[in-house]
Scaffold this active site. Structure first.
Site, mmCIF file in Angstrom:
data_model
loop_
_atom_site.group_PDB
_atom_site.id
_atom_site.type_symbol
_atom_site.label_atom_id
_atom_site.label_comp_id
_atom_site.label_asym_id
_atom_site.label_seq_id
_atom_site.Cartn_x
_atom_site.Cartn_y
_atom_site.Cartn_z
ATOM 1 N N SER A 1 69.803 -2.046 97.354
ATOM 2 C CA SER A 1 70.399 -1.596 98.615
ATOM 3 C C SER A 1 71.670 -2.381 98.928
ATOM 4 O O SER A 1 72.247 -2.216 100.014
ATOM 5 C CB SER A 1 69.387 -1.783 99.753
ATOM 6 O OG SER A 1 68.844 -3.092 99.681
ATOM 7 N N THR B 1 70.199 -3.612 104.008
ATOM 8 C CA THR B 1 71.397 -4.436 104.175
ATOM 9 C C THR B 1 71.048 -5.919 104.224
ATOM 10 O O THR B 1 70.060 -6.296 104.839
ATOM 11 C CB THR B 1 72.032 -4.098 105.551
ATOM 12 O OG1 THR B 1 72.182 -2.696 105.624
ATOM 13 C CG2 THR B 1 73.347 -4.800 105.754
ATOM 14 N N THR C 1 76.256 -4.049 102.057
ATOM 15 C CA THR C 1 75.249 -3.042 101.690
ATOM 16 C C THR C 1 75.844 -1.969 100.785
ATOM 17 O O THR C 1 77.070 -1.753 100.784
ATOM 18 C CB THR C 1 74.705 -2.361 102.966
ATOM 19 O OG1 THR C 1 73.598 -1.532 102.623
ATOM 20 C CG2 THR C 1 75.749 -1.523 103.660
ATOM 21 N N ARG D 1 80.223 8.841 103.156
ATOM 22 C CA ARG D 1 79.512 8.313 104.346
ATOM 23 C C ARG D 1 79.706 6.797 104.438
ATOM 24 O O ARG D 1 79.591 6.062 103.473
ATOM 25 C CB ARG D 1 78.022 8.636 104.236
ATOM 26 C CG ARG D 1 77.161 8.161 105.425
ATOM 27 C CD ARG D 1 76.521 6.817 105.163
ATOM 28 N NE ARG D 1 75.510 6.472 106.183
ATOM 29 C CZ ARG D 1 74.919 5.297 106.264
ATOM 30 N NH1 ARG D 1 75.214 4.330 105.411
ATOM 31 N NH2 ARG D 1 74.024 5.056 107.197
ATOM 32 N N THR E 1 70.276 -4.207 110.577
ATOM 33 C CA THR E 1 69.849 -3.608 109.325
ATOM 34 C C THR E 1 69.116 -2.313 109.651
ATOM 35 O O THR E 1 68.705 -2.103 110.786
ATOM 36 C CB THR E 1 68.952 -4.588 108.539
ATOM 37 O OG1 THR E 1 68.581 -3.990 107.294
ATOM 38 C CG2 THR E 1 67.687 -4.951 109.296
ATOM 39 N N GLY E 2 68.966 -1.447 108.648
ATOM 40 C CA GLY E 2 68.280 -0.176 108.887
ATOM 41 C C GLY E 2 69.266 0.975 108.956
ATOM 42 O O GLY E 2 70.384 0.879 108.425
HETATM 43 N N1 GLY Z 1 72.537 -0.378 107.574
HETATM 44 C C1 GLY Z 1 73.085 0.139 106.399
HETATM 45 C C2 GLY Z 1 73.550 1.509 106.482
HETATM 46 O O1 GLY Z 1 73.048 2.313 107.253
HETATM 47 O O2 GLY Z 1 74.426 1.863 105.731
#
Ligand code: GLY
Length: 330
Positions: free
Chosen positions: A88, A190, A208, A218, A241-242
């Protein structure tokens, strides 16, 4: 007679009071005493998820020899960036739906300077490029082809970041091609890191490969200052994070730092920022978001939507993995 300005302020407050509970209403402002760092609490470093343990080790090597928090966070997050088994972040990260590994990262120092890269391909250490953006350009963020061009000019080397392991996972995903973000996928996401050095100065970094199988192009929260990361050396710092979209919609880490500025401790501030997501965004149950924060007194807080988020804290020569409290309990 009541002035027009006072009248507008008073009537707006009444109208707003009916629908919005002001979060700053019952909190005291920070005093000088609140901001005194206890010397035995620093240096310290915290970072998201279990990949934070080896990342903290690298950051600690900088901090324990008197190095500064900016160098510490940059060195620290480069560990998962280079680890092909951390899927990730950086090298070995899951690709987007078209098979491209695209990276987001940002860094912020004690003076409020920051640098960021988004949608960067082929460079193993986006955090180091983000630092170069901060230090070598008049800008905050470079993106895509421009970020790559800048990185190459700065001497970074173009590499293939798609490992066989990530390519295999992507090929399996392509069979059904469903975009279904998994909550706490593989117990990491992340890497966000915050450090306080011996001088009491705070810096942070966030890096990340973003959401697996995302649309090509994106960009998530991680390179957005105030979403994925925010530092105010007078107050503290926060990382997220998330699922980045939820963090971006609520400008989560800026909110956490502002709540601390207004007197909340890091735990209360992280909880309030998660509450903001829960009250504003209807689909919150489908996603995980976790916040991690420190204040100027080296206190730590974390909070997330779903159980499962953890973070690594290195303080007083101990590097410990700690479970975060969550809004949903199962
Ligand atoms: N938190 C990482 C992302 O959504 O790209």
């Amino acid at each position: 007679m009541i002035s027009r300005r006072k009248f507008i302020a008073a009537s707006s407050a009444v109208a707003l009071g009916a629908i919005v509970k002001p979060v700053f209403a019952n909190v005291k402002s920070l005093t000088k005493e609140d901001s005194q760092v206890k010397k035995e609490m620093i240096p310290m470093v915290i970072s998201t998820w279990n990949h934070g343990i080896p990342a903290n080790e690298a950051a600690w090597k900088v901090l324990e020899t008197g190095g500064n928090s900016l160098d510490a966070v940059e060195q620290g997050v480069q560990i998962p960036e280079a680890d092909p088994n951390v899927m990730s972040v950086g090298y070995g990260g899951f690709p987007d739906r078209d098979g491209h590994v695209t990276l987001d990262a940002c860094i912020m120092n004690k003076d409020g300077d920051c640098g960021s890269v988004s949608f960067l391909q082929h460079i193993k250490h986006p955090i180091a490029v983000a630092r170069k953006v901060m230090e070598e350009t008049p800008h905050v963020m470079l993106s895509g082809e421009g970020a790559l061009q800048f990185a190459l000019e700065q001497g970074f080397v173009k590499e293939n970041l798609l490992t066989d392991q990530a390519k295999k996972a992507w090929e399996e995903w392509k069979v059904n091609s469903k975009y279904l973000p998994k909550i706490n996928a593989e117990n990491h996401d992340t890497i966000g890191m915050l450090a306080i050095d011996e001088a009491g100065d705070i810096a942070g970094a966030c890096t990340t490969s973003g959401a697996a199988y995302k649309y090509h192009g994106r960009v998530g929260d991680s390179p957005i200052i105030g979403a994925g990361l925010y530092i105010d050396n007078e107050v503290g710092g926060a990382v997220a994070t998330g699922q980045g979209e939820l963090v971006m919609k609520t400008l989560g880490t800026f909110l956490v730092v502002e709540l601390m500025r207004n007197g909340m401790n890091p735990q209360e501030a992280c909880k309030e920022a998660v509450k903001r997501i829960v009250t504003k965004l209807k689909n919150y149950k489908e996603f995980q978001v976790g916040y991690l924060a420190i204040n100027k007194s080296a206190e730590v807080g974390s909070y997330c939507i779903h159980p499962g988020f953890n973070y690594a804290l290195y303080q007083n020569d101990k590097n410990t993995l700690i479970d975060s409290d969550s809004y949903l309990k199962s």
